[in-house]
Design an enzyme around this catalytic site. Sequence first.
Site, mmCIF file in Angstrom:
data_model
loop_
_atom_site.group_PDB
_atom_site.id
_atom_site.type_symbol
_atom_site.label_atom_id
_atom_site.label_comp_id
_atom_site.label_asym_id
_atom_site.label_seq_id
_atom_site.Cartn_x
_atom_site.Cartn_y
_atom_site.Cartn_z
ATOM 1 N N THR A 1 80.092 97.155 47.249
ATOM 2 C CA THR A 1 80.445 96.875 45.856
ATOM 3 C C THR A 1 81.019 98.120 45.182
ATOM 4 O OG1 THR A 1 78.587 95.326 45.762
ATOM 5 C CG2 THR A 1 79.540 96.013 43.657
ATOM 6 N N GLY B 1 76.878 99.563 49.982
ATOM 7 C CA GLY B 1 77.911 100.437 49.426
ATOM 8 C C GLY B 1 79.234 99.721 49.203
ATOM 9 N N ASP C 1 73.453 99.598 47.980
ATOM 10 C CA ASP C 1 72.813 99.071 49.187
ATOM 11 C C ASP C 1 73.782 99.280 50.358
ATOM 12 O OD1 ASP C 1 70.802 97.541 50.554
ATOM 13 O OD2 ASP C 1 71.974 95.732 50.263
ATOM 14 N N ASP D 1 67.492 91.398 40.472
ATOM 15 C CA ASP D 1 67.046 90.024 40.577
ATOM 16 C C ASP D 1 66.886 89.557 42.009
ATOM 17 O OD1 ASP D 1 69.949 89.993 41.106
ATOM 18 O OD2 ASP D 1 69.680 87.824 41.160
ATOM 19 N N ARG E 1 64.576 89.905 36.621
ATOM 20 C CA ARG E 1 65.277 91.056 36.018
ATOM 21 C C ARG E 1 64.473 91.650 34.879
ATOM 22 N NH1 ARG E 1 70.605 90.946 37.921
ATOM 23 N NH2 ARG E 1 71.531 88.908 38.259
ATOM 24 N N LYS F 1 69.594 102.784 48.426
ATOM 25 C CA LYS F 1 68.952 102.404 49.687
ATOM 26 C C LYS F 1 69.825 102.915 50.835
ATOM 27 C CE LYS F 1 67.738 97.886 48.948
ATOM 28 N NZ LYS F 1 67.646 96.450 49.345
ATOM 29 N N GLY G 1 73.124 93.342 36.974
ATOM 30 C CA GLY G 1 71.975 94.167 37.332
ATOM 31 C C GLY G 1 71.786 95.441 36.532
ATOM 32 N N GLU H 1 75.446 101.615 38.085
ATOM 33 C CA GLU H 1 74.982 100.527 38.960
ATOM 34 C C GLU H 1 73.459 100.464 38.973
ATOM 35 O OE1 GLU H 1 75.224 97.938 40.518
ATOM 36 O OE2 GLU H 1 76.884 97.799 41.924
ATOM 37 N N ASP H 2 72.936 99.296 39.292
ATOM 38 C CA ASP H 2 71.482 99.181 39.476
ATOM 39 C C ASP H 2 71.069 99.767 40.815
ATOM 40 O OD1 ASP H 2 72.731 97.132 40.909
ATOM 41 O OD2 ASP H 2 71.457 95.530 40.151
HETATM 42 P P1 IMP Z 1 76.058 96.546 47.979
HETATM 43 O O1 IMP Z 1 77.467 96.075 47.788
HETATM 44 O O2 IMP Z 1 75.494 96.036 49.300
HETATM 45 O O3 IMP Z 1 75.862 98.019 47.837
HETATM 46 O O4 IMP Z 1 75.181 95.768 46.955
HETATM 47 C C1 IMP Z 1 74.998 96.161 45.675
HETATM 48 C C2 IMP Z 1 74.453 95.014 44.860
HETATM 49 O O5 IMP Z 1 73.588 94.166 45.619
HETATM 50 C C3 IMP Z 1 73.606 95.530 43.742
HETATM 51 O O6 IMP Z 1 74.374 95.766 42.591
HETATM 52 C C4 IMP Z 1 72.589 94.429 43.554
HETATM 53 O O7 IMP Z 1 73.068 93.466 42.666
HETATM 54 C C5 IMP Z 1 72.444 93.807 44.918
HETATM 55 N N1 IMP Z 1 71.258 94.337 45.629
HETATM 56 C C6 IMP Z 1 71.223 95.183 46.676
HETATM 57 N N2 IMP Z 1 69.970 95.467 47.066
HETATM 58 C C7 IMP Z 1 69.175 94.780 46.218
HETATM 59 C C8 IMP Z 1 67.735 94.679 46.080
HETATM 60 O O8 IMP Z 1 66.928 95.262 46.805
HETATM 61 N N3 IMP Z 1 67.308 93.871 45.066
HETATM 62 C C9 IMP Z 1 68.141 93.200 44.229
HETATM 63 N N4 IMP Z 1 69.477 93.285 44.315
HETATM 64 C C10 IMP Z 1 69.991 94.054 45.302
HETATM 65 MG MG MG Z 2 74.415 94.232 40.953
#
Ligand code: IMP
Ligand code: MG
Length: 181
Positions: free
Chosen positions: A106, A104, A102, A158, A164, A130, A43, A98-99
Amino acid sequence: MAKYVKDVLIPRDKIAEMCQRLGVQISQDYADKEIILVGVLKGAFVFMADLVRNLTIPVRIDFIAVSSYGSGTRTSGVVKITKDLDTDITNKHIIIVEDIVDSGLTIKHLRKLLSTRSPASIAICTAFDKPARRQVEIDVEYVGMQIPDEFIVGYGLDFDGKYRNLPDVSILGDDSQGGEK
Ligand code: IMP
Ligand code: MG
């Protein structure tokens, strides 16, 4: 392609401004320091390319790949390293790029993992944040833009591996998950 996405949430000119602001800030904060930007694949590849071109200090880059989502829009909570760094980060200042943050999960996992390798410091720079969906408490030092609780695509982000390449960030359309390809 445009019919698969709903409204443009963040147009490309706002993204460009955001990258410029982050570039200035990071260049100031890390003046005279050896930094390695660690892009989280896939991403972050678009954001990484824009961010580095807004830095005015010497910088090294590397990438790490993790799998967080399957083909859906929800996190599994499972974070797996599928490609590790090529670089030794001992005594180096690291910025994880990071992209989007969300839940958190990852970024929390990555920060913990990379901190076991004795870097001089670790910071996180995300294009989008977010906060409404956060499941774990984490510090994010550099945030491009906070966004509402919507699933977004474009600018590296994506859905099921697609979209993307879109230059603007858009909200995923209702008909994107099935139907005509
Ligand atoms: P986390 O571990 O929930 O914070 O997720 C992070 C990863 O989820 C990001 O690096 C994205 O690859 C993916 N992700 C989270 N939200 C979105 C979104 O709205 N669109 C696309 N990918 C997302
Ligand atoms: Mg990602």
